[in-house]
Design a protein around this motif. Sequence first.
Motif, PDB file in Angstrom:
ATOM      1  N   THR A 115    -107.535  13.419  21.474  1.00  0.00           N
ATOM      2  CA  THR A 115    -106.861  13.343  20.170  1.00  0.00           C
ATOM      3  C   THR A 115    -105.344  13.313  20.340  1.00  0.00           C
ATOM      4  O   THR A 115    -104.645  12.521  19.709  1.00  0.00           O
ATOM      5  CB  THR A 115    -107.241  14.576  19.304  1.00  0.00           C
ATOM      6  OG1 THR A 115    -108.656  14.726  19.344  1.00  0.00           O
ATOM      7  CG2 THR A 115    -106.805  14.404  17.861  1.00  0.00           C
ATOM      8  N   ARG A 145    -111.817  16.975  24.114  1.00  0.00           N
ATOM      9  CA  ARG A 145    -111.617  16.332  22.812  1.00  0.00           C
ATOM     10  C   ARG A 145    -110.161  16.437  22.357  1.00  0.00           C
ATOM     11  O   ARG A 145    -109.580  15.471  21.869  1.00  0.00           O
ATOM     12  CB  ARG A 145    -112.546  16.956  21.762  1.00  0.00           C
ATOM     13  CG  ARG A 145    -112.637  16.130  20.482  1.00  0.00           C
ATOM     14  CD  ARG A 145    -113.604  16.722  19.473  1.00  0.00           C
ATOM     15  NE  ARG A 145    -114.953  16.806  20.028  1.00  0.00           N
ATOM     16  CZ  ARG A 145    -115.811  17.808  19.778  1.00  0.00           C
ATOM     17  NH1 ARG A 145    -115.447  18.821  19.029  1.00  0.00           N
ATOM     18  NH2 ARG A 145    -117.021  17.801  20.299  1.00  0.00           N
ATOM     19  N   THR A 146    -109.562  17.620  22.556  1.00  0.00           N
ATOM     20  CA  THR A 146    -108.161  17.809  22.145  1.00  0.00           C
ATOM     21  C   THR A 146    -107.235  16.861  22.906  1.00  0.00           C
ATOM     22  O   THR A 146    -106.299  16.297  22.338  1.00  0.00           O
ATOM     23  CB  THR A 146    -107.726  19.272  22.397  1.00  0.00           C
ATOM     24  OG1 THR A 146    -108.723  20.142  21.854  1.00  0.00           O
ATOM     25  CG2 THR A 146    -106.396  19.583  21.741  1.00  0.00           C
ATOM     26  N   PRO A 203    -105.551  25.310  22.145  1.00  0.00           N
ATOM     27  CA  PRO A 203    -105.960  24.081  22.832  1.00  0.00           C
ATOM     28  C   PRO A 203    -104.850  23.031  22.913  1.00  0.00           C
ATOM     29  O   PRO A 203    -104.726  22.349  23.934  1.00  0.00           O
ATOM     30  CB  PRO A 203    -107.135  23.560  22.004  1.00  0.00           C
ATOM     31  CG  PRO A 203    -107.437  24.575  20.968  1.00  0.00           C
ATOM     32  CD  PRO A 203    -106.442  25.674  21.040  1.00  0.00           C
ATOM     33  N   THR A 254    -120.328  21.843  29.938  1.00  0.00           N
ATOM     34  CA  THR A 254    -120.985  23.034  29.356  1.00  0.00           C
ATOM     35  C   THR A 254    -121.998  23.536  30.386  1.00  0.00           C
ATOM     36  O   THR A 254    -122.420  22.770  31.271  1.00  0.00           O
ATOM     37  CB  THR A 254    -121.752  22.712  28.052  1.00  0.00           C
ATOM     38  OG1 THR A 254    -122.868  21.861  28.387  1.00  0.00           O
ATOM     39  CG2 THR A 254    -120.876  22.047  27.012  1.00  0.00           C
ATOM     40  N   PRO A 256    -121.994  23.688  21.869  1.00  0.00           N
ATOM     41  CA  PRO A 256    -121.670  25.054  22.264  1.00  0.00           C
ATOM     42  C   PRO A 256    -122.357  25.394  23.583  1.00  0.00           C
ATOM     43  O   PRO A 256    -123.331  24.767  23.971  1.00  0.00           O
ATOM     44  CB  PRO A 256    -122.253  25.892  21.123  1.00  0.00           C
ATOM     45  CG  PRO A 256    -123.328  25.056  20.555  1.00  0.00           C
ATOM     46  CD  PRO A 256    -122.928  23.629  20.761  1.00  0.00           C
ATOM     47  N   VAL A 298    -114.107  23.451  27.669  1.00  0.00           N
ATOM     48  CA  VAL A 298    -114.814  22.209  27.307  1.00  0.00           C
ATOM     49  C   VAL A 298    -114.175  21.474  26.122  1.00  0.00           C
ATOM     50  O   VAL A 298    -114.008  20.255  26.174  1.00  0.00           O
ATOM     51  CB  VAL A 298    -116.325  22.478  27.105  1.00  0.00           C
ATOM     52  CG1 VAL A 298    -117.039  21.249  26.581  1.00  0.00           C
ATOM     53  CG2 VAL A 298    -116.957  22.931  28.429  1.00  0.00           C
ATOM     54  N   PRO A 299    -113.756  22.192  25.053  1.00  0.00           N
ATOM     55  CA  PRO A 299    -113.135  21.479  23.923  1.00  0.00           C
ATOM     56  C   PRO A 299    -111.805  20.793  24.263  1.00  0.00           C
ATOM     57  O   PRO A 299    -111.329  19.957  23.497  1.00  0.00           O
ATOM     58  CB  PRO A 299    -112.919  22.569  22.867  1.00  0.00           C
ATOM     59  CG  PRO A 299    -113.857  23.663  23.238  1.00  0.00           C
ATOM     60  CD  PRO A 299    -113.957  23.617  24.740  1.00  0.00           C
ATOM     61  N   LYS A 302    -116.120  28.074  26.965  1.00  0.00           N
ATOM     62  CA  LYS A 302    -116.012  27.527  25.606  1.00  0.00           C
ATOM     63  C   LYS A 302    -114.570  27.281  25.175  1.00  0.00           C
ATOM     64  O   LYS A 302    -114.321  26.673  24.136  1.00  0.00           O
ATOM     65  CB  LYS A 302    -116.820  28.330  24.585  1.00  0.00           C
ATOM     66  CG  LYS A 302    -116.458  29.765  24.377  1.00  0.00           C
ATOM     67  CD  LYS A 302    -117.282  30.283  23.171  1.00  0.00           C
ATOM     68  CE  LYS A 302    -116.763  31.602  22.644  1.00  0.00           C
ATOM     69  NZ  LYS A 302    -117.063  32.711  23.595  1.00  0.00           N
ATOM     70  N   GLN A 303    -113.610  27.714  25.990  1.00  0.00           N
ATOM     71  CA  GLN A 303    -112.212  27.328  25.758  1.00  0.00           C
ATOM     72  C   GLN A 303    -111.837  26.094  26.583  1.00  0.00           C
ATOM     73  O   GLN A 303    -110.928  25.360  26.208  1.00  0.00           O
ATOM     74  CB  GLN A 303    -111.276  28.492  26.118  1.00  0.00           C
ATOM     75  CG  GLN A 303    -111.416  29.688  25.172  1.00  0.00           C
ATOM     76  CD  GLN A 303    -110.567  30.875  25.608  1.00  0.00           C
ATOM     77  OE1 GLN A 303    -110.392  31.142  26.798  1.00  0.00           O
ATOM     78  NE2 GLN A 303    -110.017  31.596  24.640  1.00  0.00           N
TER      79      GLN A 303
END
Length: 326
Positions: A84, A80-81, A42, A112, A2, A76-77, A73-74
């Motif tokens: 995937t 990973r998405t 995402p 981050t 986070p 950085v993830p 915080k929208q």
Amino acid sequence: MPGYPKAPSPNPSMPSYGGGAMPVAPARGFRGSIKDFPGADPLKDVEVLRKAMKGFGTDEQAIIDLLGSRSNKQRVPLLRTFKTAYGKDLIKDLHSELSGDFRKLVMAMLKTPAELDAYELNSAIKGAGTDEACLIEILSSRSNAEIKEITSVYKREYKKSLEDAISGDTSGHFRRLLISLAQALYAAGENKLGTDESKFNAILCARSKPHLRAVFHEYQQMCGRDIEKSIGREMSGDLESGMLAVVKCIKNTPAYFAERLYKAMKGAGTKDKTLIRIMVSRSEVDMLDIRQEYMKNYGKSLYTHISGDTSGDYKKLLLKLCGGSD
């Protein structure tokens, strides 16, 4: 991982005091220029990025519109998405599609806050000639909790402690100033200082910011001159510029960043590293206050200055972070 917990907004506009009661900054809401995008999905976001990079040529505008309207915080993830959904590395893909300062800005926006700070500290230390101003900027403007997080990310990424890195690269009193800052000693009341710390160093690094503002005010009342003038008389070189930056940053954080941005763009050649770091790191903290101070102190808006000083996709994305003209 986070991002940082949202710190309360730093003193938006501390006037210079000419005696009388200590001013209290009014409580204000969120002062950043970039907010969470409502209902961001995402999976849809990575699809937009994938499309922008597929086929012949890159759709830079789609990348600018997407990244420039998502909070850290929208953003950085999405790494990973993307992995995937497509089994690919978003950073590598963007890196190969983009170039120049635009690419550097996009890379900075996908870390981050603690990762970006650790990265910037590391480049400030390992380059030819240390970027002292960058070290001071980060260490004096981040909260205790942030510095703790930066030191742990630094250790993880660069396999040595931040303190050791600074020790190996700077000298004398200036080194002690930086290390005191890096140890996050200004937790209010935490007073475990080495005996060889200079008085100024002990004062600057051992107290909370509101406490320090009051101390600076008192100092001016007692001595008839402000603390910056005393530092100028007592010190020189790196130590003097380091101490002055810490004081400026504590007295009025947004004005300090406005000055850093102004100096990064003024004169021949823009210091893009500084411009990128500050625009990204302050966009969700106090960009609105920085813009206000900029207008007040330099007579033109930050937006206008960025527009005239940068170009292309790089300019478009920086202006998104700026969030508007004043």
